[in-house]
Design an enzyme around this catalytic site. Structure first.
Site, PDB file in Angstrom:
ATOM      1  N   LEU A 163      51.971   4.002  23.096  1.00 26.73           N
ATOM      2  CA  LEU A 163      51.305   5.056  22.624  1.00 26.73           C
ATOM      3  C   LEU A 163      52.130   6.525  22.484  1.00 26.73           C
ATOM      4  O   LEU A 163      51.814   7.160  21.448  1.00 26.73           O
ATOM      5  CB  LEU A 163      50.179   5.449  23.973  1.00 26.73           C
ATOM      6  CG  LEU A 163      48.996   6.549  23.193  1.00 26.73           C
ATOM      7  CD1 LEU A 163      47.701   6.126  23.637  1.00 26.73           C
ATOM      8  CD2 LEU A 163      49.424   7.865  24.035  1.00 26.73           C
ATOM      9  N   LYS A 164      53.120   6.601  23.091  1.00 25.10           N
ATOM     10  CA  LYS A 164      53.946   7.565  22.935  1.00 25.10           C
ATOM     11  C   LYS A 164      54.550   7.521  21.590  1.00 25.10           C
ATOM     12  O   LYS A 164      54.719   8.515  20.788  1.00 25.10           O
ATOM     13  CB  LYS A 164      55.066   7.697  23.901  1.00 25.10           C
ATOM     14  CG  LYS A 164      56.489   8.751  23.850  1.00 25.10           C
ATOM     15  CD  LYS A 164      55.983   9.919  23.295  1.00 25.10           C
ATOM     16  CE  LYS A 164      57.207  10.738  23.140  1.00 25.10           C
ATOM     17  NZ  LYS A 164      56.854  12.190  22.568  1.00 25.10           N
TER      18      LYS A 164
END
Length: 278
Positions: A163-164
């Protein structure tokens, strides 16, 4: 755990700010950086000394090789009662490797990448994406809240890393779109004021537009988050087994590569603008 302490390994743009927030709150047990900063609060000469002094050890360095070097240094100081908070931007496979090594000592491991550049860190507005056990996320929340606005549990360590990288893909692509649309209008004779006044009420206007407007207007590319670090992140994203067919990812990686090759690597990633504003 009553009155837990934290140590920070990596005192760059973000890590140094967080460490000072922790020190102001009276919980910083140690700080270390590859380039020595002996005047920094709670300075220690090596990473292992920080790991011995602190209950929680937060890693904030550049890339997976740098994290590997830090992990190798602190493993002898880890064990039950210690927790590693890994906040560098890395890929899921590297996270698995580091997590396995830490857990083998009896210590705990939390993947905790973040979003927010220097102004957000200074204003305690960073946002963490947590990957790990729900109870551990709750336990570490009071410490991380000292330098952040939100702590969002994403899932496991691999999902937090993914997700980052996905968020940084969005940010870098939005910067490229801002640069291209701005130059498109400027070349037609539309003034900078007119462009940004029209953008402000547009549905696409974002926090990134607001943050980067002064840099684009003034050609001020002092690094809040550098080209070289964003390029590193997009290379990590492109190297994942699940991203080979993502065309925009490949395009922005090529743009960042071109910017780095042009000598802009140490400038803010808003310097993507310079590739088309000759």
């Amino acid at each position: 755990m009553s009155n837990p302490t934290i140590g920070v390994l990596g005192l760059g743009i973000i890590g140094g700010i967080w460490a000072r927030h922790y020190n102001d709150a009276g919980v910083l047990a140690g700080a270390w950086n590859r380039t020595p900063q002996p005047d920094f609060p709670q300075w220690q000469a090596d990473p292992a000394a920080v790991a011995r002094a602190a209950d929680f050890i937060q890693i904030v360095v550049a890339d997976p090789p740098a994290v590997q070097s830090v992990i190798d240094s602190i493993l002898p100081a880890l064990g039950p009662g210690k927790t590693v908070i890994q906040s560098s931007t890395i890929d899921p496979d590297s996270s698995d490797t580091f997590r396995t090594a830490v857990l083998a000592t009896g210590a705990r491991y939390l993947e905790a990448p973040f979003t927010g550049s220097k102004p957000a860190a200074q204003g305690k507005q960073s946002v963490y994406y947590l990957g790990g056990d729900e109870a551990l996320c709750a336990e570490v929340d009071p410490l991380l809240s000292l330098g952040s606005a939100h702590r969002i549990r994403i899932g496991d360590n691999r999902q937090a890393c993914t997700l980052k990288l996905a968020m940084n893909l969005r940010v870098s692509v939005q910067m490229q779109v801002l640069a291209e649309s701005f130059i498109m209008c400027r070349r037609s004779g539309i003034t900078d004021d007119t462009y940004f006044n029209a953008l402000a009420p547009n549905i696409t206007h974002s926090g990134l537009d607001k943050l980067k407007e002064p840099q684009v207007r003034n050609r001020d590319f002092a690094p809040l988050f550098s080209i070289k670090h964003m390029l590193k992140d997009m290379r990590l994203a492109a190297g994942m087994s699940t991203t080979g067919d993502l065309a925009t990812l490949q395009t922005i990686k090529a743009q960042l590569t071109a910017a780095a090759d042009a000598g802009y690597g140490d400038e803010d990633f808003a310097a993507l603008f310079k590739l088309i504003d000759k």
